[in-house]
Design a protein around this motif. Structure first.
Motif, short mmCIF file in Angstrom:
data_model
loop_
_atom_site.label_atom_id
_atom_site.label_comp_id
_atom_site.label_asym_id
_atom_site.label_seq_id
_atom_site.Cartn_x
_atom_site.Cartn_y
_atom_site.Cartn_z
N ASP A 20 47.40 49.18 35.10
CA ASP A 20 47.37 47.76 35.30
C ASP A 20 48.47 46.98 34.55
O ASP A 20 49.44 46.26 35.04
N ASP A 28 49.26 39.43 28.40
CA ASP A 28 48.13 38.48 28.35
C ASP A 28 47.81 37.34 27.35
O ASP A 28 48.39 37.40 26.22
N THR A 86 48.47 33.51 36.95
CA THR A 86 47.69 34.69 36.54
C THR A 86 46.36 34.98 37.69
O THR A 86 46.00 36.07 37.98
N LYS A 87 46.04 33.94 38.30
CA LYS A 87 45.06 34.14 39.41
C LYS A 87 45.71 34.90 40.48
O LYS A 87 44.90 35.74 41.03
N GLN A 90 46.14 38.60 39.56
CA GLN A 90 44.90 39.26 39.47
C GLN A 90 44.38 39.37 41.03
O GLN A 90 43.84 40.68 41.30
N LYS A 93 46.25 42.43 42.14
CA LYS A 93 45.87 43.91 41.54
C LYS A 93 44.59 43.96 42.34
O LYS A 93 44.60 45.50 43.08
#
Length: 297
Positions: A20, A28, A86-87, A90, A93
Motif C-alpha cells: 500500500d 503519512d 487522505t480520506k 483510503q 485502497k
C-alpha cells in the motif's frame, strides 16, 4: 485489450496486500516535518516550461544540485496532503482490495481474462460512488492537435468534493497508472530515482497534480537534452497537462461502459493502439509504435 494488459492488471491486484505504501506513495502525516521539504507552491503558476530553454551544460556539481532539488520538491508536494485527499486515498485502497477479493471481470464486448484497464476504472469508480458515497465519475479528456502537440485523449477517475464550502468545489484526480505516464525506457539513474518516488496510484487534488507535472516535465526535459535525445511532443508539459487538467467529458462507470459498447461498429476489428505516454519513446525510434504496458505492480 491485449494479453499484456490483462497480465499487468493481475500483477497490480496481486501486489495490493503488501505494498500500500509503495502503491500510493504519499508520506503519512507525522512521519516527517513539512520543514524537511521546500515549498512547491511556486510551481503552480508561471509560463509554460516547453518554451523555456534550460541550461543543459551545467557542471557535475550543478547537475547534482538540480536533481537533489527536484527530489525535494517532489517529496514536498507529496507530503502536503489535505484531510479530504487522505480520506479519498483510503477509500481507493479499500476499493482496490474489494476488486482483488472478488476478482475483476471484464464486461467489454470482447472480454479479457483477468480484466482490463477500463473495467478496473469502472469498478473503482462504482465503489467510490455507491459504497463510499463520493460524487465519482470517469472523465475522458480530449484535445486537438496544435503546433506544439498532437491530438489525444485520456481516461481517469475524478471525484468532485464540495465539503469545504469556503473553498468551493474541489477536483480530486485518481490515476491508476500514474508513474507509468512519466517513465522513460532509457531513463538515466537520476531520472529513474526521481520517478521511483512517485506513487503507482495518484489520488490528489488538481493543484497538487499541476505541481507534480511541472516538476517531472522539467526533469524529463533536462534528462533528454543532457543525453541529446529527441523530446517527443507527447512528453511536453502542455501535453501532460491536457491529460488531467484540460476540458473533459464526465460519465458514470456504467454510462462509460454503455457508450464503449454502442460506439463499436459491426465490423469492429481489434487493433493495438499505442498508448501515448512518456514510456512510448526510447530516444531511438522515430514513431509511437510501441504499446506501453501499465507498470502498476
Amino acid at each position: 485489450m491485449d494479453r499484456q494488459n490483462s497480465d499487468d492488471i493481475v500483477r497490480f491486484l496481486d501486489g495490493m496486500a503488501s505494498s500500500d505504501d509503495v502503491l500510493f506513495g504519499f508520506l503519512d502525516e507525522g512521519n516527517q516535518s513539512p520543514e524537511d521539504f521546500p515549498d512547491s507552491g511556486n510551481l503552480n503558476g508561471g509560463g509554460d516550461i516547453d518554451d523555456v530553454d534550460d541550461n543543459s551544460n551545467c557542471n557535475p556539481e550543478e547537475n547534482k544540485a538540480f536533481w537533489q532539488e527536484q527530489e525535494k520538491l517532489l517529496q514536498g508536494t507529496l507530503y502536503r496532503t489535505s484531510s479530504i485527499e487522505t480520506k479519498i486515498r483510503q477509500a481507493t485502497k479499500e476499493a482496490l482490495k474489494e476488486v482483488k477479493a472478488k476478482g475483476l471481470y471484464c464486461v467489454c464486448r470482447r472480454p479479457v481474462a483477468g480484466g482490463c484497464r477500463s473495467c478496473l476504472r469502472g469498478e473503482i469508480s462504482r465503489h467510490l460512488r455507491d459504497v463510499a458515497g463520493y460524487d465519482c465519475v470517469i472523465s475522458k479528456s480530449k484535445w486537438r492537435s496544435s503546433q506544439d502537440i498532437p491530438a489525444g485523449e485520456h481516461e481517469y477517475i475524478e471525484i468532485l468534493d464540495r465539503s469545504g464550502s469556503k473553498k468551493g468545489e474541489m477536483r480530486v484526480v485518481i490515476e491508476l497508472s500514474f508513474r507509468a505516464e512519466f517513465e522513460i525506457a532509457k531513463g538515466g539513474e537520476e531520472y529513474k530515482r526521481l520517478i521511483s518516488r512517485l506513487p503507482e496510484v495518484y489520488v490528489g487534488k488538481t493543484e497538487r497534480l499541476r505541481s507534480l507535472i511541472k516538476i517531472l516535465c522539467i526533469a524529463g526535459k533536462k534528462f533528454l537534452r543532457d543525453k541529446k535525445m529527441h523530446m517527443g511532443p507527447w512528453r511536453k508539459h502542455k501535453y501532460m497537462q491536457a491529460k488531467w487538467l484540460g476540458t473533459c467529458d464526465r460519465s458514470s462507470s456504467l454510462e462509460a461502459a454503455v457508450v464503449s459498447e454502442t460506439n463499436e461498429p459491426e465490423n469492429w476489428v481489434p487493433l493495438v493502439k499505442p498508448r501515448v505516454s512518456m514510456l512510448n519513446y526510447d530516444g531511438l525510434s522515430t514513431g509511437m509504435g510501441r504499446s506501453a504496458a501499465v507498470t502498476v505492480v
